[in-house]
Design an enzyme around this catalytic site. Sequence first.
Site, mmCIF file in Angstrom:
data_model
loop_
_atom_site.group_PDB
_atom_site.id
_atom_site.type_symbol
_atom_site.label_atom_id
_atom_site.label_comp_id
_atom_site.label_asym_id
_atom_site.label_seq_id
_atom_site.Cartn_x
_atom_site.Cartn_y
_atom_site.Cartn_z
ATOM 1 N N HIS A 57 38.401 36.537 42.537
ATOM 2 C CA HIS A 57 39.385 35.442 42.408
ATOM 3 C C HIS A 57 39.898 35.113 43.814
ATOM 4 O O HIS A 57 39.930 35.999 44.676
ATOM 5 C CB HIS A 57 40.525 35.970 41.532
ATOM 6 C CG HIS A 57 41.532 34.976 41.096
ATOM 7 N ND1 HIS A 57 42.567 34.572 41.892
ATOM 8 C CD2 HIS A 57 41.670 34.299 39.934
ATOM 9 C CE1 HIS A 57 43.315 33.701 41.232
ATOM 10 N NE2 HIS A 57 42.797 33.509 40.042
ATOM 11 N N ASP A 117 41.507 44.976 41.383
ATOM 12 C CA ASP A 117 42.274 43.871 40.818
ATOM 13 C C ASP A 117 42.172 43.969 39.295
ATOM 14 O O ASP A 117 41.124 43.682 38.709
ATOM 15 C CB ASP A 117 41.663 42.556 41.347
ATOM 16 C CG ASP A 117 42.249 41.328 40.679
ATOM 17 O OD1 ASP A 117 42.987 41.467 39.688
ATOM 18 O OD2 ASP A 117 41.942 40.217 41.145
ATOM 19 N N GLN A 122 42.692 41.044 34.845
ATOM 20 C CA GLN A 122 42.063 40.758 33.548
ATOM 21 C C GLN A 122 41.800 42.025 32.732
ATOM 22 O O GLN A 122 41.217 41.941 31.644
ATOM 23 C CB GLN A 122 40.735 39.997 33.755
ATOM 24 C CG GLN A 122 40.873 38.641 34.401
ATOM 25 C CD GLN A 122 41.662 37.646 33.539
ATOM 26 O OE1 GLN A 122 41.809 37.810 32.326
ATOM 27 N NE2 GLN A 122 42.183 36.610 34.172
ATOM 28 N N LYS A 176 49.712 38.169 31.971
ATOM 29 C CA LYS A 176 48.374 38.182 31.370
ATOM 30 C C LYS A 176 48.249 39.275 30.323
ATOM 31 O O LYS A 176 47.153 39.571 29.845
ATOM 32 C CB LYS A 176 47.311 38.374 32.455
ATOM 33 C CG LYS A 176 47.186 37.160 33.399
ATOM 34 C CD LYS A 176 46.058 37.331 34.355
ATOM 35 C CE LYS A 176 46.090 36.354 35.506
ATOM 36 N NZ LYS A 176 45.725 34.988 35.123
ATOM 37 N N CYS A 231 39.605 29.430 40.160
ATOM 38 C CA CYS A 231 39.925 30.143 41.408
ATOM 39 C C CYS A 231 38.759 31.026 41.844
ATOM 40 O O CYS A 231 38.954 32.153 42.328
ATOM 41 C CB CYS A 231 41.203 30.973 41.277
ATOM 42 S SG CYS A 231 42.658 29.960 41.096
HETATM 43 C C1 LIG Z 1 40.825 38.389 38.378
HETATM 44 C C2 LIG Z 1 42.127 37.757 38.768
HETATM 45 N N1 LIG Z 1 42.743 38.155 39.880
HETATM 46 C C3 LIG Z 1 43.916 37.634 40.280
HETATM 47 C C4 LIG Z 1 44.526 36.652 39.538
HETATM 48 C C5 LIG Z 1 45.848 36.110 40.005
HETATM 49 O O1 LIG Z 1 46.858 36.477 39.112
HETATM 50 P P1 LIG Z 1 48.345 35.924 39.309
HETATM 51 O O2 LIG Z 1 48.220 34.429 39.392
HETATM 52 O O3 LIG Z 1 49.060 36.379 38.073
HETATM 53 O O4 LIG Z 1 48.884 36.508 40.554
HETATM 54 C C6 LIG Z 1 43.926 36.185 38.379
HETATM 55 C C7 LIG Z 1 44.518 35.087 37.610
HETATM 56 O O5 LIG Z 1 43.862 34.384 36.890
HETATM 57 C C8 LIG Z 1 42.693 36.762 37.972
HETATM 58 O O6 LIG Z 1 42.078 36.363 36.869
#
Ligand SMILES: Cc1ncc(COP(=O)(O)O)c(C=O)c1O
Length: 423
Positions: A137, A215, A218, A241, A380
């Site tokens: 992401h 990370d 998800q 999430k 993203c």
């Molecule tokens: C794999 C992953 N990493 C990071 C993020 C960023 O999360 P946040 O916008 O809650 O900081 C997302 C959000 O969709 C994501 O799917």
Amino acid sequence: MLTESAPVRFKPMPDKVDWRALRGDFPILHQQVHGHPLIYFDNAATTQKPKPVVSALKNYYEHDNANVHRGIHELSNRATAAFEAARSRSARFINARSAEEIIFTRGTTEGINLVASAWGQKNIKAGDTILLTEMEHHSNIVPWQLLAGRTGAKLAFIPVTGEIGMLDMSRLDEWLTPSVKLLALTHISNSLGTINPVQEICARARKLGVTTLVDGAQSAGHRSVDVQEIGCDFFVFSSHKMCGPTGIGVLFGRGEVLESMPPWQGGGEMILNVEYQTSSWKPAPHRFEAGTPDISGAVGLHAAMDYLDGIGRDKIAHHDQELGAYAFSKLSQFKSGIRLFGPHIGRAGLVSFLLKDVHAHDLVTVADQRGVALRGGHHCNQPLMRKFGVESTARASFYFYNTTEEIDRFIEVLREIQKFFAT
Ligand SMILES: Cc1ncc(COP(=O)(O)O)c(C=O)c1O
């Protein structure tokens, strides 16, 4: 000094979960959108919030609201106790050794930025390599680009193989060169549904002295997570999430690593002593939490963790995978008129696809007119989309409150869309 986190206190559900009954906890799901029953398939972007989470927020604001740590009055003590209880609960949620390994952030993005700034400033220098994967992401790319720009380090990316969208594990050792100082990768891909073998990858990195960040945006709300078993140095996730409120997330850092890191932001709450010219810092985690934190968010997150563990995250993972596999097999029946992204088996509860001759945004707009909430775009993941030669995909992402009947209706809507754009 690390303190043990308290034992887990939640009531596990009976073996068989009544998934349909759980929908009763989510009033938002019971509405019509554009004259159709809402089908909410945008859970990878954010999930809906169950009544216990909404009640916990309301209860906090109606009874306990005050600022934390600084006060010695009753309400401040209660707010502080609730905030710190949420920290201990977060430690138990991911099996951290101690609550001191839990830093509250605004979410995954802020957690990664914190590590890139505070850990990166101390540990990364010109010529070092920061190793990522091609499926990250933007939140797990851009902070490292900023760090590389400041330090002269380089970024390298473990390739994603073909259309299947998995990491090429056979070549991992080739990527873990002596210049690699940090490996940061996603647990579950938000656009492919790939579940990465993070435990094996972290073990191989650790043997070479490479610091690791996972990370978990998800994964944390979708399966059991044990940071000690994964063996990572950092693990980040977002409350919104996983049934919790927006505006709060968790950064786990291994105690020893956090203690060696300089502060990130300066301000109230993170100091021991301030002079006009210099200051000294509190130990972790408070060193990394300058200013008034999101107290109600922590209370809501605590309720969300209790709620999810009340169902059982292993059961949620299983159900997610069933929904993902069901949707994938239905979409596969579109044959030549569809392009599907991500692994064919062992995928998470989301599907990414393109219908022939239909732009993802058009597809999502028409689906919305039928009450089906999807997401269309680059998710993203712009570099990954380019690798696949597309600008965007349509994505349906599921959570435990979704049903196979909803997927059947979604497939029906896609067939209508296909017909509409073919004429
Ligand atoms: C794999 C992953 N990493 C990071 C993020 C960023 O999360 P946040 O916008 O809650 O900081 C997302 C959000 O969709 C994501 O799917």
